[in-house]
Design an enzyme around this catalytic site. Structure first.
Site, PDB file in Angstrom:
ATOM      1  CD  GLU A  44      -2.195 -39.810  11.577  1.00  0.00           C
ATOM      2  OE1 GLU A  44      -1.754 -38.516  11.553  1.00  0.00           O
ATOM      3  OE2 GLU A  44      -1.602 -40.098  13.014  1.00  0.00           O
ATOM      4  CE  LYS A  66       0.796 -39.632  15.527  1.00  0.00           C
ATOM      5  NZ  LYS A  66       0.389 -38.810  14.472  1.00  0.00           N
ATOM      6  CE  LYS A 100      -0.260 -33.248  11.955  1.00  0.00           C
ATOM      7  NZ  LYS A 100       1.056 -33.798  11.282  1.00  0.00           N
ATOM      8  CB  SER A 109       3.635 -38.176  17.993  1.00  0.00           C
ATOM      9  OG  SER A 109       3.854 -39.083  16.748  1.00  0.00           O
ATOM     10  CE  LYS A 134       4.940 -39.725  13.675  1.00  0.00           C
ATOM     11  NZ  LYS A 134       4.419 -39.028  12.710  1.00  0.00           N
ATOM     12  CG  ASP A 178      -1.505 -36.059   9.096  1.00  0.00           C
ATOM     13  OD1 ASP A 178      -1.925 -34.765   8.693  1.00  0.00           O
ATOM     14  OD2 ASP A 178      -0.621 -36.257   9.707  1.00  0.00           O
ATOM     15  CG  ASP A 210       1.204 -41.343  11.394  1.00  0.00           C
ATOM     16  OD1 ASP A 210       0.956 -41.395  10.259  1.00  0.00           O
ATOM     17  OD2 ASP A 210       1.666 -39.991  11.633  1.00  0.00           O
ATOM     18  N   GLY A 266      -0.609 -32.310  15.904  1.00  0.00           N
ATOM     19  CA  GLY A 266       0.751 -31.424  16.355  1.00  0.00           C
ATOM     20  C   GLY A 266       1.820 -31.783  15.566  1.00  0.00           C
TER      21      GLY A 266
END
Length: 301
Positions: free
Chosen positions: A147, A94, A196, A68, A96, A172, A122, A224
């Site tokens: 996400e 991933k 998670k 990420s 952000k 999430d 995300d 994670g």
């Protein structure tokens, strides 16, 4: 945590399956509850010589993992960081995103690394209803998923975006239990689930969420955070379950730590090995732990 432990230790025949019920009267604090349940589970399984992977029902010895990448100062910085992770062997990245930092950086990363890079984004709840049309522009990049673009209680907006997008929508922050997972899938708010264990209050509830999603033909992956080797070992055991068909955010130890408190987890061909020993399958390095502990407290029933 000091409020949770005495109630659990007072139980005469303690097992991990009892922890949730024993702590249910304390509202919230899901991550603390998850940590306590995991400690009990580790002790329980070490006693009988069973691995957490076997206990949960895992089927893999290695799992695909990804990395990420946070929001950077510039798009050029982002491309450089992604390039560094690609060089290390990560095959899934991933990114952000947030309003004002989404289409442009995704365009740059896709142009730099091509379609061979498995890429997802995300939103971390940063978007609002006015952004629905804008988010559909991400369909152009062949993403694995988008996400949690909207707030945790905005299943209606996620469902609306799902009707407008080709890209799968993943939740999430909205998913705190197997029940909320089932409700979100049934509502059309998501077609992919990020599990998670800390957010769900423990690994046993996380396994139930996996089972629910699998029964509803919905792929899951393991989220994670900044876990040490203890949490990383547990996440790998969870991610070895059959429904975890997408790479998880379970990067190698050196993603966050120069020196972990267990032997480090290492990336090999985009995968990390699942511990097979009793309990978590890892041993705390007491020498390292002594160097970083600032205080110690003993809690008893």
């Amino acid at each position: 945590m000091r409020y949770l432990v005495p109630a659990v230790l007072a139980e005469p025949d303690l097992t991990a399956a009892k922890v949730a019920g024993l702590t249910d009267g304390i509202v919230g604090h899901r991550m603390a509850k998850a940590a306590l349940e995991l400690a009990v589970l580790d002790a329980q399984l070490r006693t009988v010589g069973m691995s957490m992977t076997e206990y949960l029902g895992g089927v893999r010895e290695r799992v695909d993992v990804g990395v990420s990448v946070g929001i950077t100062d510039t798009v050029e910085d982002l491309v450089r960081v992604v390039g560094d992770f690609r060089a290390q062997g990560y095959r899934r990245v991933k990114l952000k995103i947030q309003p004002g930092f989404d289409v442009e950086p995704v365009t740059a990363v896709r142009e730099a690394f091509g379609s061979a890079l498995a890429l997802q984004v995300d939103g971390n709840t940063a978007y609002r209803a006015k952004d629905l049309a804008h988010l559909t522009e991400l369909d152009a990049f062949g993403l694995l998923l988008i996400e949690q673009p909207f707030e945790h209680d905005a299943n209606d907006l996620h469902a609306e975006l799902a009707t407008r997008c080709v890209t799968p929508i993943c939740l999430d922050e909205s998913l705190t239990s197997s029940a909320t997972t089932a409700a979100a899938i049934h509502s059309g708010a998501c077609s992919v689930v990020n599990i998670k264990a800390g957010r769900m209050g423990g690994y046993l509830e996380a396994r139930r969420a996996h089972d629910v999603a699998t029964a509803l033909n919905t792929p899951v992956w393991c989220g994670g955070m900044l876990e040490t080797g203890l949490g990383r070992a547990a996440n790998l055991a969870l991610a070895s379950l059959p429904g975890f068909t997408l790479p998880g955010d379970i990067s190698a130890s050196d993603r966050y730590y120069a020196q972990d408190i267990t032997e480090p987890f290492v990336l090999v061909d985009g995968q990390v090995a699942v511990p097979q020993g009793p309990g978590l399958g890892v041993t705390v390095r007491e020498d390292v732990l002594r160097e970083v502990i600032t205080s110690r407290q003993t809690v008893s029933a």
